[in-house]
Design an enzyme around this catalytic site. Structure first.
Site, PDB file in Angstrom:
ATOM      1  N   HIS A 261      22.347  13.244   8.291  1.00  0.00           N
ATOM      2  CA  HIS A 261      21.449  13.049   8.492  1.00  0.00           C
ATOM      3  C   HIS A 261      21.195  14.788   8.634  1.00  0.00           C
ATOM      4  O   HIS A 261      21.864  14.765   9.621  1.00  0.00           O
ATOM      5  CB  HIS A 261      20.297  12.870   8.861  1.00  0.00           C
ATOM      6  CG  HIS A 261      18.937  12.754   8.537  1.00  0.00           C
ATOM      7  ND1 HIS A 261      17.959  13.598   8.824  1.00  0.00           N
ATOM      8  CD2 HIS A 261      18.702  11.851   7.326  1.00  0.00           C
ATOM      9  CE1 HIS A 261      16.915  13.425   8.351  1.00  0.00           C
ATOM     10  NE2 HIS A 261      17.009  12.457   6.988  1.00  0.00           N
ATOM     11  N   ASP A 315      19.110   4.737   3.802  1.00  0.00           N
ATOM     12  CA  ASP A 315      19.950   4.664   2.822  1.00  0.00           C
ATOM     13  C   ASP A 315      21.032   3.802   3.111  1.00  0.00           C
ATOM     14  O   ASP A 315      21.512   2.816   2.051  1.00  0.00           O
ATOM     15  CB  ASP A 315      20.619   6.042   1.692  1.00  0.00           C
ATOM     16  CG  ASP A 315      19.400   6.244   1.610  1.00  0.00           C
ATOM     17  OD1 ASP A 315      17.634   6.477   1.281  1.00  0.00           O
ATOM     18  OD2 ASP A 315      19.114   7.895   1.373  1.00  0.00           O
TER      19      ASP A 315
HETATM   20  N1  CMC Z   1      30.531  12.130   4.802  1.00  0.00           N
HETATM   21  C1  CMC Z   1      31.227  12.984   6.103  1.00  0.00           C
HETATM   22  N2  CMC Z   1      30.760  13.469   6.223  1.00  0.00           N
HETATM   23  C2  CMC Z   1      30.333  14.214   6.763  1.00  0.00           C
HETATM   24  C3  CMC Z   1      28.300  13.367   6.112  1.00  0.00           C
HETATM   25  C4  CMC Z   1      29.067  12.123   5.358  1.00  0.00           C
HETATM   26  N3  CMC Z   1      27.950  11.125   4.418  1.00  0.00           N
HETATM   27  N4  CMC Z   1      27.676  13.651   6.140  1.00  0.00           N
HETATM   28  C5  CMC Z   1      27.732  15.023   6.567  1.00  0.00           C
HETATM   29  N5  CMC Z   1      29.064  15.505   7.316  1.00  0.00           N
HETATM   30  C6  CMC Z   1      30.162  16.313   7.373  1.00  0.00           C
HETATM   31  C7  CMC Z   1      30.300  17.370   6.925  1.00  0.00           C
HETATM   32  O1  CMC Z   1      31.158  17.280   5.648  1.00  0.00           O
HETATM   33  C8  CMC Z   1      30.189  18.372   7.587  1.00  0.00           C
HETATM   34  O2  CMC Z   1      31.367  18.957   8.116  1.00  0.00           O
HETATM   35  P1  CMC Z   1      32.231  20.502   8.416  1.00  0.00           P
HETATM   36  O3  CMC Z   1      31.404  20.567   9.352  1.00  0.00           O
HETATM   37  O4  CMC Z   1      33.308  19.714   9.647  1.00  0.00           O
HETATM   38  O5  CMC Z   1      32.187  20.992   7.181  1.00  0.00           O
HETATM   39  C9  CMC Z   1      29.403  18.472   8.439  1.00  0.00           C
HETATM   40  O6  CMC Z   1      29.377  17.079   8.696  1.00  0.00           O
HETATM   41  C10 CMC Z   1      27.717  18.593   8.057  1.00  0.00           C
HETATM   42  O7  CMC Z   1      26.916  18.404   6.920  1.00  0.00           O
HETATM   43  P2  CMC Z   1      26.440  19.365   5.981  1.00  0.00           P
HETATM   44  O8  CMC Z   1      26.864  18.757   4.603  1.00  0.00           O
HETATM   45  O9  CMC Z   1      26.465  20.789   5.615  1.00  0.00           O
HETATM   46  O10 CMC Z   1      24.872  17.860   6.307  1.00  0.00           O
HETATM   47  P3  CMC Z   1      23.443  18.772   5.757  1.00  0.00           P
HETATM   48  O11 CMC Z   1      22.718  18.778   6.722  1.00  0.00           O
HETATM   49  O12 CMC Z   1      23.972  19.632   4.863  1.00  0.00           O
HETATM   50  O13 CMC Z   1      23.719  16.697   5.182  1.00  0.00           O
HETATM   51  C11 CMC Z   1      23.494  14.955   4.419  1.00  0.00           C
HETATM   52  C12 CMC Z   1      22.997  16.353   5.430  1.00  0.00           C
HETATM   53  C13 CMC Z   1      22.762  13.890   3.904  1.00  0.00           C
HETATM   54  C14 CMC Z   1      22.854  16.058   2.706  1.00  0.00           C
HETATM   55  C15 CMC Z   1      24.443  14.801   3.543  1.00  0.00           C
HETATM   56  O14 CMC Z   1      25.239  14.003   4.956  1.00  0.00           O
HETATM   57  C16 CMC Z   1      25.559  14.072   2.987  1.00  0.00           C
HETATM   58  O15 CMC Z   1      25.351  14.937   1.964  1.00  0.00           O
HETATM   59  N6  CMC Z   1      25.237  12.609   3.136  1.00  0.00           N
HETATM   60  C17 CMC Z   1      25.762  11.839   1.948  1.00  0.00           C
HETATM   61  C18 CMC Z   1      24.353  11.445   1.823  1.00  0.00           C
HETATM   62  C19 CMC Z   1      23.592  10.582   2.133  1.00  0.00           C
HETATM   63  O16 CMC Z   1      23.300   9.290   2.402  1.00  0.00           O
HETATM   64  N7  CMC Z   1      21.919  11.064   1.973  1.00  0.00           N
HETATM   65  C20 CMC Z   1      20.804  10.817   2.518  1.00  0.00           C
HETATM   66  C21 CMC Z   1      20.121  11.350   3.414  1.00  0.00           C
HETATM   67  S1  CMC Z   1      18.942  11.038   4.174  1.00  0.00           S
HETATM   68  C22 CMC Z   1      17.416   9.929   3.049  1.00  0.00           C
HETATM   69  C23 CMC Z   1      17.223  10.646   2.257  1.00  0.00           C
HETATM   70  O17 CMC Z   1      17.368  12.236   2.651  1.00  0.00           O
HETATM   71  O18 CMC Z   1      16.405  10.532   1.443  1.00  0.00           O
END
Ligand code: CMC
Length: 378
Positions: A261, A315
């Site tokens: 998140h 989720d």
């Molecule tokens: N699985 C594996 N690695 C992850 C995940 C994940 N679900 N989420 C973040 N990371 C890692 C990512 O690879 C990155 O690593 P590094 O710094 O080594 O490159 C680091 O954590 C930061 O990730 P990010 O994608 O830059 O983080 P963000 O704040 O832009 O994204 C997020 C947040 C929710 C989009 C992301 O965690 C994600 O894609 N999660 C999976 C999809 C998901 O479950 N979405 C629902 C979100 S909560 C409810 C909602 O918003 O509706």
């Protein structure tokens, strides 16, 4: 003009001042109008929480009764909306059906009177009342059946489950569903809420505001993740496969759905409650093998990614709850929208109160002074 550093995804950049909800991502705290969600989940109802978010205070007994009554009276959708929805392809995603139907409400209620509190209230009531009816209607119509009329003797959540399954729901399931709506109703400046506020800032109608937010919610990085979690658990298939699956995805730099998140660096407080709700359902209606897979997955992901602050988000467990209620996977995100519409409307109202149109800037990194090449020379 002050030049700011460009932050991809606007991370950490405030887009509005808001008193609607608050998140402490380090401590795992979520409050609506200052009240902790654990307390609302235990003591409130979805409609009462919606009122709190939209009008800023918990309603009195009379105010709540009046609001519930108004919502009850507006649950039916016009036959022309039903007929329009009948023409939607049954293979289409219910989120697209919902977005189109929400936008279509603007055609039927085209008067736009944003300074009139009665107009604001009417629109709030109509959207909160009709969105569940439209979601349930599409579900029945895509199977070739007529939609089921709302039942006035059932409360908000029980009525939705009734319209969906054509039978009165179990009382515990209806109560748990209502709590799920409370948990999904609002969450500060997330992507769909931002989208709602940008649209609201142009002073368009609330149906366009909600339709744009529904479109934004549907993506797999936002509300659409709940569907993908179930698909992922099905793909994993057994507890033994969890570790190799997680390792392979991480090796391939793929995300694990339902984890991580932007704001929470601990387990999402909503996921904690949803997990408890799932267990209550399993106790009453029997377990689910995917729950064991999910628990193992939580353990393995914590071991591998806990140091990065990646834990289950809202989720991760919600799909298991809805699955146990017999809800099809592609309705999980529309159900998220049924709840979140009240949050979007709270932001719509707040945006209107101190509106300035959103018009950010950009960092231009393209070319300049490029000569035009005539078509026959390209
Ligand atoms: N699985 C594996 N690695 C992850 C995940 C994940 N679900 N989420 C973040 N990371 C890692 C990512 O690879 C990155 O690593 P590094 O710094 O080594 O490159 C680091 O954590 C930061 O990730 P990010 O994608 O830059 O983080 P963000 O704040 O832009 O994204 C997020 C947040 C929710 C989009 C992301 O965690 C994600 O894609 N999660 C999976 C999809 C998901 O479950 N979405 C629902 C979100 S909560 C409810 C909602 O918003 O509706």
């Amino acid at each position: 003009m002050m030049v700011c550093e460009y932050k991809p995804g606007l991370e950490g950049i405030p887009a509005a001042q808001s008193s609607i909800s608050y998140v402490d991502g380090q401590k795992g705290i979520l409050e609506y109008r200052g009240i902790r969600i654990e307390e609302l989940a235990a003591k409130s109802t979805f409609l009462e929480t919606a009122y709190l978010l939209i009008w800023g205070e918990l309603p009195s007994k009379e105010e709540l009764k009046a609001f519930e009554e108004e919502v009850r009276l507006h649950r039916r959708i016009k036959y022309r909306i039903r007929d329009m929805m009948k023409c939607f392809p049954e293979s289409g995603h219910p989120m697209d059906a919902l977005q189109a139907s929400a936008a279509a409400l603007g055609l039927f209620y085209s008067l736009r009177d944003l300074h009139n509190p009665a107009y604001i209230r009417d629109s709030v009531v109509r959207l909160i009342a009709t969105i569940p009816t439209m979601v349930a209607a599409f579900q029945l119509m895509r199977k070739g059946n007529d939609p089921v009329k709302p039942r006035d003797d059932l409360d908000y959540s029980a009525n939705f489950l009734y319209m969906l399954h054509e039978k009165e729901p179990d009382a515990l399931a209806a109560k748990i569903f209502d709590i799920c709506l409370i948990l999904h109703v609002e969450h500060t400046m997330n992507a769909s809420t931002f989208s709602a506020r940008v649209t609201a800032s142009t002073l368009t109608d609330p149906y366009a505001v909600v339709a744009s937010a529904v479109g934004t919610l549907g993506g797999p990085l936002h509300g659409g993740a709940n569907e993908e979690v179930i698909q992922m658990l099905e793909e994993i298939g057994s507890v033994e496969n969890v570790r190799p699956y997680v390792e392979e995805r991480l090796q391939n730099k793929q995300k694990l759905m339902g984890f991580g998140h932007r704001v929470y660096k601990v387990k999402d407080p909503r996921a904690i409650i949803l997990q408890e709700l799932a267990e209550q359902l399993f106790d009453k209606f029997g377990g689910d093998k995917y729950y064991e897979i999910a628990q193992e997955m939580e353990r393995v992901v914590e071991e591998k990614l806990g140091h990065k602050g990646i834990y289950p988000n809202v989720d991760f467990y919600s799909g298991l709850v809805y699955r146990k209620m017999g809800i099809p996977t592609d309705l999980f995100t529309p159900i998220f929208a049924i709840a979140r519409v009240a949050g979007w409307l709270a932001h719509w109202k707040e945006q209107l109160a101190e509106n300035r149109i959103f018009r950010p800037t950009q960092v231009y990194n393209g070319k300049h002074e490029v000569p035009y090449t005539p078509l026959d020379q390209r």
